[in-house]
Enzyme design. Structure first.
Site, short mmCIF file in Angstrom:
data_model
loop_
_atom_site.label_atom_id
_atom_site.label_comp_id
_atom_site.label_asym_id
_atom_site.label_seq_id
_atom_site.Cartn_x
_atom_site.Cartn_y
_atom_site.Cartn_z
N HIS A 149 0.91 -1.25 0.11
CA HIS A 149 -0.09 -0.03 0.05
C HIS A 149 0.91 1.13 -0.13
O HIS A 149 2.09 1.14 0.59
CB HIS A 149 -0.84 -0.09 1.27
N GLU A 160 -2.43 -1.19 -3.27
CA GLU A 160 -3.35 -0.34 -3.43
C GLU A 160 -2.96 0.87 -4.18
O GLU A 160 -3.73 0.98 -5.37
CB GLU A 160 -3.51 0.45 -1.84
N GLU A 198 -11.06 2.54 2.04
CA GLU A 198 -10.65 3.38 3.06
C GLU A 198 -11.27 4.67 3.29
O GLU A 198 -11.73 5.27 4.40
CB GLU A 198 -9.44 3.26 3.67
#
Length: 713
Positions: free
Chosen positions: A483, A502, A508
């Site tokens: 990520h 990511e 998120e």
């Protein structure tokens, strides 16, 4: 442009004095021309079905403290060939990938310096890839690139789906606008992030998706980003010309090169059908074949985890509120008072292990298990984590043994806090620790400003770090989900242990104020061009205030849309991201997440329009099961698909998870319907998708007697 017909595998242009060299794709629909201007500047242009895609565009490199590689070139040699192979990915959207292109390698001689540079072009049926190559030579050894002057000259003021150019983050919502509107919309498109560095009022990131007024879809990106800095695009909005803009290092330098060397491929995918952009495998094909001798340990993973509760603020990563600063090895956690909000406790993690075992999930991710989270961000701290020492309320050995007894694998979490030197300092020991404790996959993170100070997330030095971590993980047979790392460029072909990234605005952000309802209809055309995304789908409770009264965020999606993401956003790594209790509230919808495949033998894009909708059907590898997903943007729409991808003469039972009539991402996101019907290859479906909605379908072969009482579609 003159069309050339390939009559042999290899042919040689006899005269290097030709002013232009032409190349045609295997199917004849794409044509490119290379030429030199009068001053010896190399250029190229590209056509698709006799329509201009890229107007004449200049190529070359500015060098630091040396004469630039921009002009005064002559053509020393031109070689062309054709290549056609079929290879099998370890995981992917299809069992086999065809790699078919015609190639032209133009060797250029800079007359006043004697230096040689090769421009290699590969023309596929779906697009063009080209790169710079520097053979070993006396006149060019070590050199530093100040700027890459690669141009992409547009034919008009196209509609673009873009995010701001930034050296440190890709976590922006996409803006849809004309190219001429980028400048005026740039300021409002730059939203807050924990690390960000924008560089130009017209700078954007790749993968850049565009649509022309006459219906061409054009995608600009790069492939095989190795030992180089990531490329952005800077727009000359008077002339509509994009130019490469490389991420600099702390000194402002772009790339350090040592000949022999190559740059990444610059890619242009083009079609008059948006579905072809999604189906393209050109980015993978421009990467080297697999470098892992025995990849049998690399397997798709469906997982749950202790994560969303921290993202929403319901729980915390840190164990105690006693410390304003932490020194590893000095701070005494045993005497600290627990804060009672810590998520990664032994008993809580056991609940997730039990749930995973009950419902057939492969793994459980736990964040916040290791000491240091009280003081992990914002202080430019080098020794921030050791990646091995658990908090007092997380019994690592007990968790390890309990998970093993349940047939569930634990997934490691390595947040580096962007202290790259610290991560490399601990990497071998941390990876060995994983193997000793049965962890075969790691989610790594690079939140915050990079250490060493002044470096950028996408500079050459960091690109090399991400590659080092990936290759080191392969030595330990560990799969990586990185990520905040550099966006993927097809490197997973070479290192398929990179099972996820990511590197974009993930789910998120739905708990950080929300993302646009059509965000997931853009991602397949942009971020996913280079590789799979760990988007973390499967949220069923859209009102975040129900998890945390202090967070009024809203997930701009319906439940049916969340289910469809498991099909439309391809990844061999898929998380059911919501809390256990929310899945227990909707067990019938949760069934689709349990059933859906992750590795595919065939994928067919049925409908697609960037920013509006994506519908895809995929056949699970090793079975006769199919799954269909449709995600919709803000405008309600009726999706119409055929099931002609099914085997003729066979009957199937289709379970359709759809938006209810009154569903809406904001007003009524949890309104869904489930129905079972019989389908064959002759069936058709007309299905309404709500704003921010969609549908998901699981299709399984019908056993004798199972179709009784079911309606035929």
């Amino acid at each position: 442009m003159k069309k050339l017909k390939f009559l042999a595998v290899l042919w040689l242009v006899a005269s290097s004095s030709l002013l232009a060299q032409e190349l045609e794709s295997p199917n004849g629909q794409l044509e490119m021309e290379f030429s030199l201007l009068k001053d010896g500047t190399p250029t190229y242009d590209l056509e698709y079905k006799d329509k201009d895609v890229i107007k004449q565009s200049k190529l070359g490199l500015d060098l630091k403290e040396e004469k630039d590689l921009l002009k005064n070139f002559t053509v020393a040699d031109v070689q062309t060939s054709t290549y056609d192979e079929t290879w099998e990915p370890v995981w992917g959207e299809q069992k086999e990938i065809r790699n078919h292109y015609n190639e032209m390698a133009v060797t250029l001689l800079q007359e006043d310096t004697g230096r040689k540079m090769i421009l290699r072009f590969r023309l596929f049926n779906d697009g063009l890839g080209f790169r710079y190559e520097f053979p070993q030579q006396k006149s060019l050894g070590h050199f530093v690139i100040d700027d890459e002057k690669t141009q992409f000259a547009m034919t008009g003021d196209h509609t673009a789906f873009w995010i701001p150019g930034d050296y440190d983050t890709q976590e922006y919502d996409y803006t849809e606008s004309k190219l001429s509107e980028i400048r005026e919309k740039m300021e409002s498109s730059i939203t807050a992030n924990l690390s960000q560095t924008s560089f130009s009022p017209t700078g954007v990131q790749t993968s850049l998706m565009m649509k022309t007024d006459d219906g061409l879809y054009i995608n600009l990106h790069e492939a095989a980003l190795i030992d180089y800095s990531a490329m952005h695009l800077d727009l000359d909005d008077e002339n509509m010309i994009f130019e490469a803009w490389l991420t600099p290092d702390v000194n402002g330098d772009r790339v350090y090169m040592v000949a022999p060397a190559t740059t990444p491929w610059r890619t242009i995918i083009v079609s008059d059908d948006a579905r072809d952009i999604l189906a393209s495998k050109m980015t993978y094909n421009l990467n080297d074949p697999i470098a892992i001798e025995d990849p049998s340990w690399i397997k798709p993973v469906k997982y749950i985890g202790v994560w969303w509760e921290m993202i929403t603020g319901k729980s915390s990563w840190h164990y105690t509120n006693d410390f304003s600063a932490v020194k590893l090895g000095v701070t005494d956690y045993e005497s600290a008072e627990p804060n009672d909000t810590h998520g990664a406790t032994t008993e809580h993690v056991k609940e997730y292990i039990d749930f995973a075992a009950e419902h057939g999930f492969d793994g459980v991710l736990v964040e916040g298990w290791n000491i240091g989270w009280e003081d992990w961000f914002g202080h430019s701290k080098d020794y921030v984590f050791d990646f091995m020492t658990p908090y007092p309320d997380f019994d690592l050995e007990e968790i390890r043994d309990y998970a093993k007894s349940k047939g569930v694998e634990m997934i490691m979490h390595h947040e580096t806090s962007s202290s790259v030197r610290n991560y490399e300092r601990h990497m071998d020991e941390a990876y060995q620790f994983m193997k000793d404790n049965g962890y075969n996959a790691v989610k790594s993170g690079y939140v915050g400003d990079i250490l060493p100070r002044g470096e950028n997330h996408y500079s050459q030095w960091l690109v090399n770090h991400y590659q080092y971590a990936l290759e080191k993980a392969a030595d330990y047979e560990i799969m990586v989900n990185a990520h905040e790392a550099v966006r993927p460029t097809g490197i997973a072909r070479t290192y398929p242990n990179l099972i996820g990234n990511e590197s974009a605005r993930g789910q998120e952000y739905q708990a950080f104020g929300g993302s646009k309802p059509n965000h997931v209809t853009v991602l397949p055309f942009t971020r996913l061009i280079g590789g799979p995304m760990d988007y973390t789908p499967g949220i069923f409770e859209m009102d975040i205030s129900k998890l945390n009264p202090d967070n009024d965020s809203w997930v701009n999606s319906t439940i049916a849309n969340q289910l469809a993401l498991y099909v439309t956003l391809y990844s061999p790594l898929q998380m059911a991201a919501d809390l256990i209790e929310n899945y227990e509230r909707f067990p019938d919808a949760f069934q689709f997440i349990k059933d859906v495949g992750m590795d595919w033998s065939e994928s067919i894009y049925l409908e697609a329009e960037p920013g509006d909708y994506v519908t895809v059907a995929r056949k699970e590898k090793g079975t006769d099961k199919w799954f269909v997903g449709n995600v919709n943007g803000e405008t309600p729409r009726t999706s119409k698909i055929k099931f002609d991808f099914l085997d003729k003469g066979e009957k199937y039972i289709a379970t359709i998870y759809s938006d209810a009539k009154d569903a809406h991402y904001k007003k009524n996101p949890q309104a869904y319907e489930i129905r079972k019907v019989v389908v064959t290859s002759k069936s058709k479906l007309s299905q309404k998708s709500a704003p921010g909605g969609g549908y998901a379908i699981s299709i399984v072969p019908a056993e004798k007697g199972e179709t009784k009482g079911l309606k035929k579609l």
